[in-house]
Design a protein around this motif. Structure first.
Motif, short mmCIF file in Angstrom:
data_model
loop_
_atom_site.label_atom_id
_atom_site.label_comp_id
_atom_site.label_asym_id
_atom_site.label_seq_id
_atom_site.Cartn_x
_atom_site.Cartn_y
_atom_site.Cartn_z
N LYS A 75 0.56 -1.28 -0.32
CA LYS A 75 0.28 0.22 0.17
C LYS A 75 0.86 1.45 0.24
O LYS A 75 1.90 1.15 -0.75
CB LYS A 75 -0.50 0.04 1.22
CG LYS A 75 -1.62 -1.25 1.36
CD LYS A 75 -3.34 -1.29 1.90
CE LYS A 75 -3.25 -2.82 2.31
NZ LYS A 75 -4.79 -1.96 3.41
N HIS A 111 -8.61 -3.45 -6.14
CA HIS A 111 -8.46 -3.53 -4.76
C HIS A 111 -9.73 -3.22 -4.68
O HIS A 111 -9.94 -1.83 -4.73
CB HIS A 111 -7.30 -2.85 -4.45
CG HIS A 111 -6.59 -2.86 -2.83
ND1 HIS A 111 -7.29 -2.15 -1.45
CD2 HIS A 111 -6.29 -4.19 -2.55
CE1 HIS A 111 -6.63 -2.69 -0.40
NE2 HIS A 111 -6.13 -4.38 -0.79
N GLU A 165 -10.98 -10.83 -1.30
CA GLU A 165 -11.22 -10.29 0.57
C GLU A 165 -12.24 -9.63 0.20
O GLU A 165 -13.10 -8.51 0.05
CB GLU A 165 -9.83 -9.08 -0.25
CG GLU A 165 -8.74 -9.51 -1.42
CD GLU A 165 -7.56 -8.36 -0.60
OE1 GLU A 165 -6.16 -9.03 -0.25
OE2 GLU A 165 -7.45 -7.19 -1.27
N GLY A 183 -7.77 -5.35 7.30
CA GLY A 183 -6.96 -4.39 7.96
C GLY A 183 -7.89 -3.77 8.79
O GLY A 183 -7.11 -3.23 9.80
N SER A 216 -6.79 -9.55 6.92
CA SER A 216 -5.99 -9.51 8.14
C SER A 216 -5.38 -11.35 8.39
O SER A 216 -5.23 -11.93 9.15
CB SER A 216 -6.82 -8.99 9.42
OG SER A 216 -7.18 -8.29 9.05
N GLY A 219 -0.97 -5.76 5.77
CA GLY A 219 -0.51 -5.25 6.91
C GLY A 219 0.49 -6.27 7.24
O GLY A 219 1.88 -5.63 7.35
#
Ligand code: PEP
Length: 254
Positions: free
Chosen positions: A14, A98, A170, A176, A216, A238
């Protein structure tokens, strides 16, 4: 995971990492990547770090991906980047559609479709993201949303190109947030997506397409997710910013 499909784990960095930070991260990933043989690893840094990461992974099996691109070849599109520009940096993958692009930047299924076509014509493998919001899931609309995103996104794309596409499921509510789809929830949607690919092409082709899960993923939950028969790896946000966590996820896909 199905032994006939090579798992693919991609890190979506990102809007994180300067060139210096990117080089520190990639150096550590490279050091540990020998353990990850048997899994395709793709790093998707921001545009500004693509060149540096490209140089750093040159000669390794790690692939390079961008996080977005425009569908036109060139022209008056301030702030945009073309497929040719990405190829010039030895990029072989590009994330398209995305949920952050869809939600924050108004990317539509039609734009996604155009971008996929341009990516394929430029020998880039699109990583095509689809997913429902929490509200849509709670309203039992998950399949309808995924169906529309997949059918509109892949509209008029030749079936013989499908093997060059990577799908990524996703769920927006899992990105996130620390909330992960259960392996069962994820597998149900992955199976559904494969069914849609079969509708668009045929069973044989649908079986070749890799479908990543994203949302996640952490070292602690990766293995169980990757164990599902229609989950062929992950798109990691992340946790991809930490070399140890990212490589633990890669190894979970072995
Ligand atoms: C993503 O943005 O593609 C993603 C999956 O993010 P995270 O892993 O942080 O949920």
């Amino acid at each position: 995971m199905n032994p006939n499909r090579k798992p693919i784990v991609a890190g979506n960095w990102k809007m994180n990492n300067t060139v210096a930070e990117a080089l520190t991260l990639v150096t550590e990933i490279k050091r540990q990547a020998a353990e990850g043989k048997g899994v395709e690893i793709v790093l998707c840094p921001p545009f500004t770090a693509l060149q540096a990461v490209s140089n750093a992974i040159s000669g390794t099996a790690i692939g390079l991906g961008a996080q977005n691109m425009h569908w036109e070849k060139s022209g008056a599109f301030t702030g945009e980047v073309s497929a040719t520009m990405l190829r010039e940096l030895y990029c072989h993958y590009v994330i398209i559609g995305h949920s952050e692009r869809r939600t924050l930047f108004g990317e539509t299924d039609e734009a996604v479709n155009r971008k996929i076509k341009t990516a394929l014509a430029s020998n880039l493998h699109p990583i095509v993201c689809v997913g429902e919001t929490l509200q849509q899931r709670q309203a039992n609309q998950t399949e309808a949303i995924i169906r529309a995103q997949v059918l509109n996104g892949l509209k008029d794309i030749a079936a013989d190109q499908f093997a060059n596409i990577i799908m990524a499921y996703e769920p927006v509510w899992a990105i996130g947030t620390g909330m992960t789809a259960t392996p069962g929830q994820a597998q149900d949607v992955h199976r559904f997506i494969r069914g849609l690919l079969q509708e668009l092409a045929d069973e044989k082709i649908a079986q070749t397409v890799r479908i990543q899960y994203g949302g996640s993923i952490k070292p602690a939950n990766a293995k169980e997710l990757f164990h599902q028969s229609d989950i062929d790896g992950g798109l990691i946000g992340g946790a991809a910013l930490d070399a140890v966590a990212f490589m633990a996820i890669v190894n979970a896909a072995l």
